[in-house]
Design a protein around this motif. Structure first.
Motif, PDB file in Angstrom:
ATOM      1  N   ASP A 158      12.193 -71.743  42.734  1.00 39.26           N
ATOM      2  CA  ASP A 158      12.409 -72.947  41.915  1.00 39.26           C
ATOM      3  C   ASP A 158      13.238 -72.674  40.661  1.00 39.26           C
ATOM      4  O   ASP A 158      13.307 -73.498  39.773  1.00 39.26           O
ATOM      5  CB  ASP A 158      11.077 -73.574  41.528  1.00 39.26           C
ATOM      6  N   GLY A 159      13.864 -71.535  40.570  1.00 40.85           N
ATOM      7  CA  GLY A 159      14.657 -71.209  39.395  1.00 40.85           C
ATOM      8  C   GLY A 159      13.879 -70.445  38.342  1.00 40.85           C
ATOM      9  O   GLY A 159      14.462 -69.820  37.461  1.00 40.85           O
ATOM     10  N   THR A 160      12.540 -70.499  38.396  1.00 41.16           N
ATOM     11  CA  THR A 160      11.720 -69.756  37.436  1.00 41.16           C
ATOM     12  C   THR A 160      10.971 -68.613  38.109  1.00 41.16           C
ATOM     13  O   THR A 160      10.420 -67.756  37.435  1.00 41.16           O
ATOM     14  CB  THR A 160      10.698 -70.675  36.736  1.00 41.16           C
ATOM     15  N   GLY A 161      10.927 -68.634  39.429  1.00 41.86           N
ATOM     16  CA  GLY A 161      10.211 -67.604  40.161  1.00 41.86           C
ATOM     17  C   GLY A 161      10.089 -67.982  41.626  1.00 41.86           C
ATOM     18  O   GLY A 161      10.683 -68.947  42.083  1.00 41.86           O
TER      19      GLY A 161
END
Length: 70
Positions: A20-23
């Motif tokens: 998701d772009g954060t992990g």
């Protein structure tokens, strides 16, 4: 989204790695070998209780729905 499949001698278990772009989280569907209508690279929304295994978020048998492509 990336999908891995079990060895031929194992019980069906679909494992999907979701970024998701954060992990990254791991979604696991026991007894399944596919998600109808879902292909690698599709955007999906998942709902489930999250547990942590080896420091990574894991969702077991989550509810899913396809999202529109960007």
């Amino acid at each position: 989204m990336a999908i891995t499949y079990p060895e031929a001698h194992q019980l069906p278990q679909l494992t999907v790695y979701v970024h998701d772009g954060t992990g990254t989280a791991v979604a696991v569907w026991m007894g399944r070998s596919e998600l109808p209508g879902v292909r690698v690279g599709d955007r999906i929304h998942l709902e489930a209780t999250v547990s942590v295994r080896s420091g990574q978020p894991v969702l077991l048998n989550p509810y899913y729905r396809l999202l529109e492509s960007k």
